[in-house]
Design a protein around this motif. Structure first.
Motif, PDB file in Angstrom:
ATOM      1  N   ILE A   1      -6.032  11.847   6.271  1.00 42.22           N
ATOM      2  CA  ILE A   1      -6.418  11.444   7.615  1.00 42.22           C
ATOM      3  C   ILE A   1      -5.262  10.701   8.296  1.00 42.22           C
ATOM      4  N   GLU A   2      -5.400  10.496   9.598  1.00 36.99           N
ATOM      5  CA  GLU A   2      -4.467   9.679  10.347  1.00 36.99           C
ATOM      6  C   GLU A   2      -5.227   8.539  11.016  1.00 36.99           C
TER       7      GLU A   2
ATOM      8  N   SER B   1       1.439  10.156   3.287  1.00 33.30           N
ATOM      9  CA  SER B   1       2.813  10.628   3.118  1.00 33.30           C
ATOM     10  C   SER B   1       2.876  12.053   2.594  1.00 33.30           C
ATOM     11  N   ASP B   2       1.891  12.438   1.812  1.00 27.45           N
ATOM     12  CA  ASP B   2       1.878  13.800   1.262  1.00 27.45           C
ATOM     13  C   ASP B   2       0.964  14.719   2.059  1.00 27.45           C
ATOM     14  N   GLY B   3       0.536  14.260   3.243  1.00 28.82           N
ATOM     15  CA  GLY B   3      -0.330  15.066   4.086  1.00 28.82           C
ATOM     16  C   GLY B   3       0.441  15.891   5.086  1.00 28.82           C
ATOM     17  N   PRO B   4      -0.247  16.584   5.965  1.00 31.04           N
ATOM     18  CA  PRO B   4       0.420  17.434   6.956  1.00 31.04           C
ATOM     19  C   PRO B   4       1.223  16.605   7.949  1.00 31.04           C
ATOM     20  N   ALA B   5       2.331  17.178   8.422  1.00 32.85           N
ATOM     21  CA  ALA B   5       3.192  16.481   9.377  1.00 32.85           C
ATOM     22  C   ALA B   5       2.590  16.465  10.771  1.00 32.85           C
TER      23      ALA B   5
ATOM     24  N   VAL C   1       0.856  -1.191   0.000  1.00 35.70           N
ATOM     25  CA  VAL C   1       0.000   0.000   0.000  1.00 35.70           C
ATOM     26  C   VAL C   1       0.888   1.235   0.000  1.00 35.70           C
ATOM     27  N   ALA C   2       0.852   1.986  -1.077  1.00 38.87           N
ATOM     28  CA  ALA C   2       1.723   3.149  -1.234  1.00 38.87           C
ATOM     29  C   ALA C   2       1.097   4.397  -0.617  1.00 38.87           C
ATOM     30  N   GLY C   3       1.966   5.377  -0.342  1.00 34.75           N
ATOM     31  CA  GLY C   3       1.498   6.687   0.087  1.00 34.75           C
ATOM     32  C   GLY C   3       1.142   6.793   1.551  1.00 34.75           C
TER      33      GLY C   3
END
Length: 574
Positions: A130-131, A86-90, A50-52
């Motif tokens: 989301i997390e 991975s491209d979401g907010p830290a 599962v990428a990303g």
């Protein structure tokens, strides 16, 4: 398109080199965490297809009260696996939504790996970052993953069962009841308090929690979520900003319900565990836990104890490293009462075989994947709450496994599941392999049948990739299973009508204060027993564990339903 076949070669190569996490936890800037909170966050490498999705192990220091008594320093920390786009907010506070999941009975954070990754990826496809936080209960601080983290199956066996060192460390042994005094008070009150304290440390703004956090869990995790929703955390029932339901924008239940009762989880606790006799009453049970007369950790003599549950991860190691190689694990394991009894229970075709011990699992040739399948598949393991749908035996003739319950019998209890069980039939014969979930029903599938003509399985009944199950068992820094499950956590809920437990339900309206998504395994513990007004989503063909472990693409081409609905719910809880 068969994604698992096309990735097989690269998956195996990457698996050999994966690192579970950094060699040591390193402190990071708390960012969203409350000022002064001790916190570490460590990246976790993964071979997941599962990428990303980015994973990290988070630990936050939240000490128990001094009254808890002596305990290891590690038990003053709370841990969770954090999955995010991975491209979401830290920063978690900037995510669109945060799903916080409580594990079930005898279950650790690692069990959520597949559903967490699938849900984060599915939500990203739907336009949301989301997390997913997979919580580890505090008692998991007692587990030692050193042998598993070595990546070497023989080294792991030597470490846990022969006293040999790994990386200069010697296993201290499984923790005995006399060293678990601090767990005597580790019940539902402390469990929901831990969740609240963790949320308050990581997301200090209560208004943000109410807006963005979705609270839920799997199996017993649904009941814990119910108690969390109804709890009051400041001791003043008139002030409700601290109430559990005001920490959540919604609830999600995975093969469970959000409630304060174990009634919906029939079959989730084996009959032969050491759960105290309810005739003692709440006060008698608590006195027994305090004095150590009663066991402070739930276990059973077969499979469900620290020594034997470690075998699941070790079996997963072989299936990760080389699933198609002939396994030597059954022969390499040292003899012992727990291990021998477990092997006999799980690998006997009938009562006579169980009593005689012959043939034993050591008399069969099995691949590493077949060993894991025998331990976890719903056509093999006779414990419903441990079952997943990962494929079927292949490579030789199989017969009905009529122990401990006969196939097709009306007397078969829900504890064993409803699927027909099978077992290899030729000791000292062919090499038994494993047909993965996405190859069941292919043109070369022998289509094994029971003696009464019933097919053992079919494509619509197989949903979990055995290699991904193996990876979740063997390559997570937090365990898939829970070796030291607090007896008090279940005994508290068993005594739900006692004054001592009833007082914890301060805000009963909290159970229905937020929207709820209920997703049920079509063949799981609650199949056919949930009221229609819950509007539950049914995942057809799924077993109890499949709601956590199912592959992102099903073998009929459909997207995985649990993560699809969780992703939608995260985007718009209604």
């Amino acid at each position: 398109m068969n994604l698992s076949r096309s990735r097989e070669k690269t998956w195996r190569t990457a698996a050999a080199a994966v690192l579970l996490s950094a060699a040591a936890l390193t402190a990071v800037t708390p960012g969203e965490a409350r000022a002064g909170t001790e916190r570490t966050e460590t990246p976790v490498a993964s071979t997941s297809p599962v990428a990303g999705v980015t994973e990290s192990l988070v630990r936050v220091k939240v000490p128990l009260p001094a009254s808890a008594g002596a305990r290891p320093a590690a038990c003053d920390w709370l841990s969770y696996l954090r999955y995010r786009a991975s491209d979401g907010p830290a920063a978690s506070a900037d995510a669109d939504r945060i799903l916080v999941a409580q594990p079930g009975i005898l279950e650790g954070a690692g069990a959520f790996d597949s559903v967490a990754r699938n849900t984060v990826a599915r939500a990203a496809e739907q336009g949301s970052h989301i997390e997913f936080w997979a919580l580890d209960r505090r008692s998991n601080c007692l587990e030692d993953r050193t042998g598993i983290a070595s990546g070497d199956q023989h080294a792991a066996v030597d470490y846990y069962y022969r006293g040999k060192q790994v990386q200069g460390r010697t296993f201290a042994g499984y923790v005995t009841n006399d060293r678990l005094g601090w767990m005597a008070r580790l019940g539902i009150e402390q469990t929901v308090r831990d969740q609240y304290d963790l949320l308050a440390a990581e997301l200090p703004d209560q208004r943000l929690r109410k807006q963005k956090v979705l609270c839920g869990g799997h199996s017993l995790g649904g009941v814990i979520t119910g108690y969390f929703a109804a709890a009051d955390f400041d001791g003043d029932r008139t002030t409700k900003a601290d109430a559990g339901f005001n920490q959540c924008a919604g609830y999600f239940a995975l093969d469970t319900t959000v409630s304060t009762s174990l009634a919906d989880l029939s079959g989730s606790i084996p009959d032969d565990t050491n759960l105290p006799d309810l005739g003692l009453g709440y006060l008698g049970t608590q006195a027994g836990l305090d004095t150590g007369v009663l066991p402070r950790s739930l276990s059973a003599p077969v499979l469900l104890n620290p020594e034997t549950m470690t075998l699941l991860a070790i079996a997963g190691m072989g299936a990760v490293a080389d699933p198609d190689r002939e396994a030597d694990l059954p022969d390499y394991l040292p003899a012992g009462v727990n291990i021998d009894a477990t092997n006999r229970f799980l690998f006997s075709k009938d009562t006579a075989t169980f009593l005689s011990g012959s043939p034993s699992v050591k008399d069969f040739r099995l691949t590493n994947a077949a060993v894991l399948g025998a331990l976890m598949d719903d056509q093999s393991v006779p414990l419903a709450f441990l079952q997943s749908s990962v494929g079927f035996f292949d490579g030789g003739p199989v017969v009905d496994k009529n122990f401990p319950a006969a196939n097709g019998s009306e007397e078969q209890p829900g504890l064993f599941g409803t699927e027909y069980k099978a077992i290899p039939d030729r000791p000292d014969g062919p090499l038994y392999t494993w047909r993965n979930y996405d190859r069941v029903g292919d043109a070369d599938d022998p289509g094994y049948r029971s003696a009464d003509g019933t097919p053992f399985t079919g494509a619509g009944k197989e949903v979990t990739d055995i290699r991904e199950l193996a990876r979740s068992l063997a390559q997570q820094p937090l365990d898939f299973t829970e070796q030291y499950f607090p007896t008090k956590l279940v005994s508290d809920i068993q005594f739900a009508t006692s004054p001592q437990v009833k007082r914890l339900v301060v805000h009963p309206e909290g159970l229905t204060a937020n929207p709820t998504l209920t997703v049920l395994a079509g063949d799981g513990l609650l199949a056919g027993r949930v009221p229609p007004e819950l509007n539950a989503v049914i995942a057809d063909g799924y077993q109890h564990l499949d709601v956590l472990t199912a592959a992102p693409e099903q073998n009929d081409g459909r997207p995985e339903p649990v993560s699809t609905h969780l992703g939608r719910f995260a985007r718009n809880p209604v």
